[in-house]
Structure formats: structure tokens, C-alpha cells
Design a protein around this motif. Structure first.
Motif, short mmCIF file in Angstrom:
data_model
loop_
_atom_site.label_atom_id
_atom_site.label_comp_id
_atom_site.label_asym_id
_atom_site.label_seq_id
_atom_site.Cartn_x
_atom_site.Cartn_y
_atom_site.Cartn_z
N LEU A 256 0.80 -1.13 -0.03
CA LEU A 256 0.03 0.08 0.12
C LEU A 256 0.84 1.54 0.01
N ILE A 265 -5.96 -4.36 -5.86
CA ILE A 265 -6.47 -2.92 -5.75
C ILE A 265 -7.36 -2.58 -6.86
N LEU A 284 -3.07 5.61 -1.34
CA LEU A 284 -2.43 4.43 -1.73
C LEU A 284 -0.97 5.26 -2.31
N ILE A 301 -10.82 -2.31 1.47
CA ILE A 301 -10.54 -3.49 0.42
C ILE A 301 -11.32 -4.62 1.02
#
Lengths: 350, 350
Positions: A256, A265, A284, A301
Motif C-alpha cells: 500500500l 486494488i 495509496l 479492501i
């Protein structure tokens, strides 16, 4: 031969090769000793997956056990060392296999010696050169593995293709990272060349080609190796976000912080609400992302269903690999070893 | 075969190899095209010295003329391309062979495409990967040159040693640059490994070994090649300070700006008064050194007698090489070609 025995023999072959180079370097200059120590430290870690797939590709195609194929297979670990060292320079990574990355190690040497000049440039330069040395040595180790000229000749085209593919895959990976957002399909193309072919399909193919495999065996191994390689990389992507530092050898959530545009992602962004997507895009690639920041992105996520979708994708590719393996015209012994390696390459460690 | 004909044939062999790789890359992705253009541009320049020495080492040892040895020799040009690309990253050089260096070229691509992210990191990463590709391809080109397995097998140990030596020499060079001041003898050790062996002695040795040379031929070629290689590098050091940009492909005085700790600089410092030494030390390695600054340092190098001492050293090493060549047990044709190459490698162009 058990997978732990092949691992030990690969370690021994690597050590024997490096120990043959060591005196040649130290004869040139004692100042080269830090290059050898950095390599020793790096080679101390690693799962030796590529040598294992190469060895079992050879056995699957009917090659006999012996030290020469183990040495040829072990040479892939030096190719991998080169790729890791250069990758860490490109990504400015601080750690690798639980230790300082090579360029950071040489920066620390520069600092410890109080040398004048730019320590970061020195560290980067040393890492570029050690990576070059490992790349040259991987070729040397392969060519001097002891297999006959005609045998090596059968594998050389695969060996060459594998090197070209991984370097091109690395470039495409960097390009997607720089361009920003990658779709699931673009990210998968990078995975294919940078990782799936390089880590599993080509090592298997190399071993099989060296053994003079029939086309149907090569093709069966590809049908097993490519999806398994994709599953392997997707697992690695999940570990790069959710993995335990003790297992990954990298700080928690390091992918990340590096802003890697992984399939995970891309799957998350496909599913994210506008505020979730904005938050993910904002943080990010932030090199200063702290633990709460990592937790925030992890939550996105998970909550979007990106993680579930990625796990489902891993299962699908793994299932495809297992199905291809069942149908492969190879010995029971090779079948069992490749089945165990499929598990080892994709196991969830969190 | 004349030296211009061998040069042309080396160019053709290189082009043929690169043209075989091109479609494989573009099949992976059209996004890889800039890697090929950067390589084409770089390979457009260069004196092809290493292939020439390799070819004439082969002929000197009685090898017959033919396309396979030319291809094997031309592979050294890809090794050199790799070294140049990585060297320019390490030195942050802006130009090479009169054009932007590879990393600057990719920085410019990043800018032209208005990609987000860090253009300098992208340029550096692309250059690391293209250098890796060239290194892998040099090995591939050598192994697929067409010479029989047994012939290549005779040369492989020299090939491997040469790669290790040049990488170690590069590290030592960087180390001396970082530590600051190098004595004449320390600077000469770097010259020996980074340049003299790599550019002349080992290419000759490789050609001779491939041809199955007798030990007395190998030894005679080393007695010619090593001093010639030192003279070559000392000439290069002089050109790096005093050379015409149109000839060197680098801005005037670029070595001064990069702060290279060459034998020329060491000879100057040995002879400098305290104020001269202080001025040299103050400005050497200043990336913003302008033309008057270059002229000031040039004047110091001339006034101290550093330049004269370096020219005398070049003459001495060149004389040593010529004497060894006269006594070498090789054909008249090889003798004449190597004599012409000695001149080409060390000619003063200012």
C-alpha cells in the motif's frame, strides 16, 4: 525426492557456487567483501520456488534425479536475487526477506564509514552492480551446471525467453504504477509476464525442455503452471496488504505504501463507492502511510468485497491448475510433488 | 579482413540479433517499444573496440574468418551497452554518445506523456531494466552465435571472468569516487579491472581461447592487451577533461563535473601546490561547473604538469604494448590489425 530434500540440495548448490566466486572477488580486492556479505544475507532467505518447479518439470518429463539438474535449477535463484535487488532499488524498498534491502545496506555502510559523498547514490549504485553480478552469475551457474552441452542446448531458448519476459514484465509493472490506475485486465497482463510465467510456468518448462519433454507434456505443464502462477501472484498481492511481517519479510501493508497497482486494488476500485475510491486513491502510494492508515485501506479492501473477489479468483485459478495437473501425462511422483508445490505457492498464511 | 569490414559485420550481427528480439517484445506489449528505440539509439554509436579485439584474438590464435566468431564478438557490444546504461544511472549522466542517456530519455517520455508520478524514478527504473535486458541478451547472443558447443565451451570461463571483473571494477571505481581522493596506484587498480582487462585484454583472451590458443599465444596477447588497455583508459581520462564534445559524445569537461577520481586527477594532485589542490578539490564533482570553471580546472591540470605526466604514462604503456606485440607468435595479418587497433584505441583527438 521430497520437496524439503530438493530445497536443501538447492541451498547446497547455491552455496557451493557462491563459495567458488568468493576467492576470485577477494583476490581482486578486499574492498569487495561487502558485496559478498550482502549476497550471503539475501540468499539466506527465499522459498526456492523457481528451482523446485524447474526440478519437478525435469522429473515430470522423465529426467533422472541427480546433482546437475539441481545446480541448473538453483541458478534461477541467482536470477531471482538479481530481480529482487534491482526491484528494491526501483521501488525504494527498505526491507527484503526481513532484512535491510541491498541498497539500504550499502547506504548504512557508507554512513558507518563516514565516507564523504552521497550515501543514497552509493547504496543505489552498489545494488545495481550486485544485481548485475547476480544476473551474470545465474547464466554462468546454468552453463556450468554439469549437464551435457546437448541437454543445456535444449533448455536455452526457454531460459532466454524467461529472462526477457521477466524484465519486460517488470517494465510493464512500473509503467502501470506510473500511469496510475490499472484495470483488472491490465493488472493481470502484468501478473502474467512479471510473475506467473517467470515464477512457475517457465521454470517448469525449462526443466521439462532440458529433459527433452514431448510437446504434450510441455503443454500440460503450461496448463497447470500459468494459472497456478497467477494464483501465486494474487496470493502475494493479498499478503502484501494483509500479511504478517514475520512471514512476508516486509513491514505490514508495504504494498500500500509503495502504491502497487495490483489486481487486488483493481478489484477493489471496481467495487468501491465514490468516497471509498477517493480515500483509497488518496492514501495509496503514500510513503508515510502509518498503521492506522494501513488499517483504513485494509478496511476499504474488505468492505468493498475486493478481498473476497480476489480470494475467489485465487480459488478459480488454483482449481484450473489442479484440473490440468490431474490430466497431465506425468509420473505419480511428479504429480504428487507438483500438487504439494501448488499448495505451498498459494497458501494463505494469515 | 580490414578493421572497417569487421566493424560493418559486427554492426550487421548486432542489428540481426536485436531485430530477432523486437517482435517477441512487441508481442508481449506495444508499450515495450520505447525500450527498443532507446537500445537502437544507443547501439547506433560506439567504436566496437571490444568486438574487434575479440575477433583479432581469434584470428591471432589461428581461427578462420567466418560469421559465427563475428556474432560471438558482437555480443560484447550488448554487454557494453548494459554497462553504459547502468553507469549513466549511477553517475546521473545526462548524455551518452551525443544523445540523452537512457534514463533521461525515459524521463522525457514520462514528461511528454504527462504521466503522474515521479519521472526521475521512472527513468532510472526503465534504464535499470533495459541494462538488465542487454546483459541477458549479451549472454544469449554469445551462446547462440553459431560456434559449436565445444568451441564456446573453451571461451566460457574467460567470458564469465570478464563479466565479474568489469562489475567489480565498476564497484571499486564508485567506491574510490565516494571515499574521495585516490592515489595514482589506487586509481590504476580501478583502471585495470574496470577498463583495461574488460576492454582489451579479456576480449582478446576470449577470442584466443575460443580458437583454442596455445598458452604462449594467450600470454603474449595479455602482455600486449593489458598495457594497451591502461593506455586506452588514460587516453579516455584525458578526453573526459580536454576532449571535443563532438568526438566524445559528452559535454566538455564532463568527467570534472562528475568528479571522477581518475589517474589524471591523481597525477595532478601529486604535483599541485596547496592553492591549486584546494581549487581542484573544491570544484571537482560540482554538477553546476560551468565553462569558465572547466577552463580553470583544465588550467590547473596543465600547469601542474599532471597532463604531461599522464601523456607520458600513455606513451610508456603504449610502448610496452607495442613491444609485446612485436614479439608475439601470431600471424602477420593479426599483427597488423592489432597494431592498427592500438593506434585507434589511444589516439589523441584534440
Amino acid at each position: 525426492m521430497s520437496t524439503s530434500r530438493i530445497r536443501r540440495e538447492v541451498d547446497e548448490a547455491l552455496l557451493a557456487f557462491v563459495d567458488r566466486q568468493r576467492p576470485a572477488l577477494l583476490r581482486i580486492s578486499g574492498d569487495l567483501a561487502p558485496l559478498m556479505s550482502a549476497l550471503d544475507a539475501l540468499l539466506g532467505g527465499g522459498k526456492r520456488l523457481r528451482p523446485a518447479f524447474c526440478y519437478w518439470g525435469w522429473r515430470a518429463a522423465g529426467g533422472a534425479d541427480g546433482p546437475d539438474i539441481v545446480t541448473a535449477a538453483a541458478s534461477l535463484e541467482l536470477l531471482q536475487a538479481s530481480a529482487l535487488i534491482h526491484d528494491d532499488v526501483m521501488d525504494s524498498s527498505d526491507t527484503r526477506r526481513g532484512q535491510p534491502s541491498v541498497h539500504r545496506r550499502f547506504e548504512a555502510l557508507h554512513r558507518a564509514q563516514s565516507w564523504p559523498g552521497d550515501g543514497e547514490a552509493f547504496g543505489g549504485g552498489a545494488a545495481i552492480l550486485l544485481g548485475d553480478l547476480c544476473l551474470a552469475w545465474s547464466g554462468e551457474m546454468f552453463e556450468t551446471c554439469g549437464l551435457a552441452d546437448a541437454v543445456r542446448g535444449r533448455g536455452r531458448a526457454v531460459y532466454d525467453l524467461m529472462r526477457t519476459e521477466v524484465m519486460c514484465g517488470q517494465y510493464l509493472d512500473m509503467l502501470e504504477g506510473t500511469r496510475g490506475e490499472a484495470s483488472v485486465s491490465t493488472a493481470l497482463r502484468v501478473v502474467e509476464y512479471k510473475s506467473a510465467k517467470y515464477t512457475i510456468e517457465r521454470p517448469l518448462h525449462l526443466g521439462a525442455a532440458l529433459a527433452g519433454a514431448r510437446p504434450d507434456v510441455i503443454s500440460a505443464l503450461a496448463s497447470y503452471g500459468l494459472p497456478l502462477g497467477i494464483a501465486f501472484q494474487l496470493r502475494d498481492d493479498v499478503l502484501g496488504v494483509f500479511g504478517d511481517p514475520a512471514e512476508t519479510g516486509k513491514p505490514a501493508g508495504d504494498d500500500l505504501r509503495e502504491g502497487k497497482r495490483t489486481v487486488l486494488i483493481a478489484l477493489t476500485l471496481e467495487r468501491a463507492s465514490a468516497p471509498q475510491a477517493a480515500a483509497l486513491r488518496r492514501r495509496l502510494g503514500d510513503p508515510d502511510l502509518d498503521r492506522p492508515g494501513v488499517d483504513e485501506l485494509r478496511a476499504i479492501i474488505q468492505e468493498t468485497g475486493g478481498l473476497t473477489a480476489c480470494e475467489a479468483m485465487i480459488e478459480r485459478y488454483l482449481g484450473e491448475a489442479e484440473k490440468a495437473l490431474e490430466a497431465a501425462p506425468i509420473t505419480t511422483e511428479a504429480h504428487e510433488a507438483l500438487s504439494a508445490l501448488a499448495v505451498a505457492a498459494t497458501t494463505r498464511v494469515t
